[in-house]
Scaffold this motif. Structure first.
Motif, PDB file in Angstrom:
ATOM      1  N   PRO A 134       3.458   8.526   4.294  1.00  0.00           N
ATOM      2  CA  PRO A 134       2.877   8.067   5.560  1.00  0.00           C
ATOM      3  C   PRO A 134       3.866   8.232   6.709  1.00  0.00           C
ATOM      4  O   PRO A 134       5.082   8.148   6.515  1.00  0.00           O
ATOM      5  CB  PRO A 134       2.596   6.586   5.286  1.00  0.00           C
ATOM      6  N   PRO A 171      -3.323   2.039   0.854  1.00  0.00           N
ATOM      7  CA  PRO A 171      -2.598   2.161   2.136  1.00  0.00           C
ATOM      8  C   PRO A 171      -3.408   1.717   3.348  1.00  0.00           C
ATOM      9  O   PRO A 171      -2.841   1.217   4.312  1.00  0.00           O
ATOM     10  CB  PRO A 171      -2.277   3.661   2.205  1.00  0.00           C
ATOM     11  N   ARG A 187       0.950   0.094   2.325  1.00  0.00           N
ATOM     12  CA  ARG A 187       2.123   0.759   2.892  1.00  0.00           C
ATOM     13  C   ARG A 187       3.123  -0.215   3.493  1.00  0.00           C
ATOM     14  O   ARG A 187       4.199   0.190   3.925  1.00  0.00           O
ATOM     15  CB  ARG A 187       1.701   1.783   3.940  1.00  0.00           C
ATOM     16  N   GLU A 195       8.323  -1.186   6.846  1.00  0.00           N
ATOM     17  CA  GLU A 195       8.024  -0.187   5.828  1.00  0.00           C
ATOM     18  C   GLU A 195       8.817  -0.454   4.556  1.00  0.00           C
ATOM     19  O   GLU A 195       9.914  -1.014   4.586  1.00  0.00           O
ATOM     20  CB  GLU A 195       8.364   1.204   6.361  1.00  0.00           C
ATOM     21  N   ASP A 196       8.245  -0.034   3.450  1.00  0.00           N
ATOM     22  CA  ASP A 196       8.926  -0.113   2.161  1.00  0.00           C
ATOM     23  C   ASP A 196      10.240   0.664   2.250  1.00  0.00           C
ATOM     24  O   ASP A 196      10.237   1.847   2.585  1.00  0.00           O
ATOM     25  CB  ASP A 196       8.025   0.495   1.081  1.00  0.00           C
ATOM     26  N   ILE A 200      10.296   4.076   0.635  1.00  0.00           N
ATOM     27  CA  ILE A 200       9.632   5.158   1.371  1.00  0.00           C
ATOM     28  C   ILE A 200      10.512   5.616   2.523  1.00  0.00           C
ATOM     29  O   ILE A 200      10.629   6.824   2.794  1.00  0.00           O
ATOM     30  CB  ILE A 200       8.262   4.689   1.888  1.00  0.00           C
TER      31      ILE A 200
END
Length: 628
Positions: free
Chosen positions: A285, A436, A441, A569-570, A573
């Motif tokens: 993403p 997501p 996400r 955000e993770d 990722i």
């Protein structure tokens, strides 16, 4: 790496294998400090090596170890490791050169026989690549013709096109070693060399030289002085075969030549890796930024709850309700299997235990096994419950006893049914929240939502379990009720008519059996409907509503900082995206420079500011007791 700026040395531990030598699915890099003083490199390398060879300890534990402390740990260290210590030196006066320092080839180990094949396998793995140069270092006091390192190099490079020989410790050859001196002179002059790129002679600093703190230029001057003043080295016609600087610069040029020969293949490999990384990046993403986090979160909550409600009611996906309908059908059949097996004629085969115990149901601790009920069984149950009734009256407790001993078998199917249905529901919710488009996400928001869901489903599940328990107890207690008398009388008459027709008066036992049959048909159908309706209304519908209400209630009071954090955000990722972007940038630069090299042939030093083909450098040692 040659480049502008001050001299620096960056050390990194790269873990690509576990302690058993099995490749890891994802390699791990552990950074060590960047060093700006060459005098500190040796100790830090020893620390890094000790960390690699001691996988049971945290690498950070070695940052402050002294040379003596590291030496004291050798008994607990592995002899060798598949994992690597990576060293990146940026030097404005250096050459672009990438090499792997492999362990010395050993012929004997005093304690571990597995070490010898391990080192051989490790060396073979690295030197088999056709895009590498193989540098074999041999002490000049040894017989180079019988070296294990040369044997492996010859197997990987039979024609000697990629192999370079390096003789070390020339100062150990005294003037009296005339045979060895003459032999090495002929080798360095190329007269007896079997390698296309020949041999070099280097004299590395001794421990005393390093401890004296000499600069690099001073150490280089010491080596030059040795070669210019010592026979037979000073008499060599080709002085370019002497000294570390000549070796490094000539080898760097050889690497560029190797690059030229392999340029089409290198370019193809770069294109393939670049395309793969771009595809991986496109699947991630895009970075998420928002000015009003609360609206974003609430919109996702609303969309999630709408999807959940739509799936539960079947207006969106049908698979969920189809799965639950199939489970309800199993529950229905399990209840139907508890229907009393009434045998209006015949007798129980002997020997047999009566299937209907002659004791009240309240005294039974667990459901009795179900089996056929004969007229004699009914007679025995009636007898057991008879008190001071007038003649011709049958105690109702006898009828109720037989009915309840079948109804009590409903509890286990009820429990299993709700457990399975609730599991289906929670699996659905877990799947939805991880998508997501809802919360998947945003790892912090996902964790927050899952915590709320866990709290709400636990509370509601306990409430519905208690409610279903009450529904069961209503059927499994006293009195037995039904207002559906028309259906009761019809089922009762139908059962009796198959025995007597419409003319005879039935026996007391058959009347009891008819009552049991008629009531059980009504009660079982009623229980199945009530359970399904209760689960669908009290569990599914209310869970969807409670989740939406609770999430909307809990989110607005949160601080702006917390809301921003929920949309973070993770980190996995982020790291993955950053790594891919760095690789793509680096590969794009390499691709551009490869194209420039093909077109105009720039200075090799300006071309390879990134990764280059590598030199694999196996060495030789007769015995090995310590670490390499």
């Amino acid at each position: 790496m040659r480049g502008s700026g001050p001299w620096s040395c960056t050390i990194t531990l790269r873990f690509q294998y576990d302690d058993k030598g099995t490749p890891l699915s994802l390699s791990k890099e552990v950074p060590f400090p960047t060093i700006y003083d060459p005098k500190d490199v040796e100790l830090w390398l020893r620390r890094a090596q000790a960390a690699i060879l001691t996988p049971q300890a945290r690498p950070q534990e070695f940052h402050n170890k002294s040379r003596e402390e590291i030496k004291g740990l050798q008994t607990v260290m592995l002899p060798f490791s598949w994992n690597k210590v990576e060293v990146l030196i940026r030097d404005p006066d250096g050459a672009d050169l990438s090499f792997v320092d492999l362990p010395g080839i050993i012929q004997h180990h005093s304690t571990d026989t597995e070490v010898i094949p391990f080192v051989k396998k490790l060396t073979e793995l690295y030197i088999k690549n056709k895009n590498t140069l193989i540098v074999v270092t041999v002490p000049m006091t040894d017989d180079f013709e019988n070296q294990g390192a040369f044997e492996l190099a010859t197997q990987a490079d039979p024609k000697g096109l990629r192999t370079i020989g390096v003789g070390t410790k020339p100062d150990m050859l005294t003037p009296g070693n005339t045979s060895s001196l003459d032999k090495w002179k002929l080798i360095l002059e190329g007269t007896s060399s079997n390698l296309r790129h020949g041999y070099y002679c280097v004299k590395l600093p001794t421990d005393k030289d390093r401890e004296a703190g000499h600069s690099r230029s001073e150490l280089e001057a010491l080596e030059k002085t040795f070669h210019r003043t010592t026979e037979p080295w000073k008499s060599l016609d080709d002085q370019s075969r002497l000294g570390m600087r000549n070796f490094v610069e000539n080898t760097s040029r050889l690497l560029i030549g190797l690059i030229e020969n392999n340029l089409p293949d290198i370019k193809k490999r770069v294109d393939t890796i670049l395309d793969t990384d771009k595809k991986l990046l496109s699947r991630l993403p895009a970075p998420f930024t928002v000015s009003n986090p609360i609206s974003v979160i609430l919109l996702r909550v609303a969309a999630f709850c709408k999807a959940l409600q739509g799936t539960i009611t079947g207006t969106q996906k049908k698979d969920f309700i189809h799965k639950n309908q199939a489970r309800y059908e199993v529950f229905k059949n399990e209840i139907k299997k508890t229907t009393p097996n009434l045998q209006w004629s015949g007798t129980r085969p002997a020997p047999a235990v009566p299937s209907v115990p002659s004791v009240p149901a309240s005294s039974v601790t667990k459901p009795a096994p179900l089996g056929p009920i004969y007229v004699a069984d009914v007679q025995e149950t009636v007898r057991a419950h008879r008190t001071w009734e007038l003649p011709g009256y049958v105690p109702f407790e006898a009828t109720k006893d037989i009915i309840l001993q079948h109804i009590e078998h409903w509890e286990d199917p009820l429990t299993r049914c709700f457990n399975d249905i609730s599991k289906n529901t929670l699996d659905l919710i877990r799947s939805l929240v991880r998508e997501p488009e809802y919360f998947g996400r945003f790892f912090r928001l996902l964790s927050f939502v899952e915590t709320v869901i866990k709290q709400e489903e636990t509370a509601l599940r306990a409430k519905v379990t208690e409610m279903l328990k009450k529904k069961f107890n209503m059927e499994n207690g006293s009195p037995l009720r039904t207002e559906n008398l028309d259906r009761f009388n019809q089922d009762r008459s139908t059962w009796l008519s198959q025995i007597y027709g419409n003319n005879q008066t039935p026996s007391d036992e058959h009347r009891v059996m008819a009552d049991i049959h008629a009531y059980f048909q009504i009660a079982s159908a009623r229980f199945i409907d009530v359970v399904v309706l209760c689960i669908e209304e009290e569990w599914h519908s209310k869970l969807a509503m409670r989740l939406e209400e609770c999430l909307i209630e809990k989110i607005p009071p949160l601080s702006r900082e917390r809301l921003d954090g929920l949309l973070g955000e993770d980190p996995h990722i982020s790291r993955q995206r950053n790594n891919l972007n760095q690789r793509i940038t680096q590969l794009t630069r390499i691709k551009t420079r490869l194209s420039e090299y093909r077109i105009s042939g720039p200075n090799p030093a300006s071309l390879w500011s990134g990764p280059s083909p590598e030199i694999r450098a196996p060495t030789f040692k007769k015995k090995r007791k310590g670490k390499n």
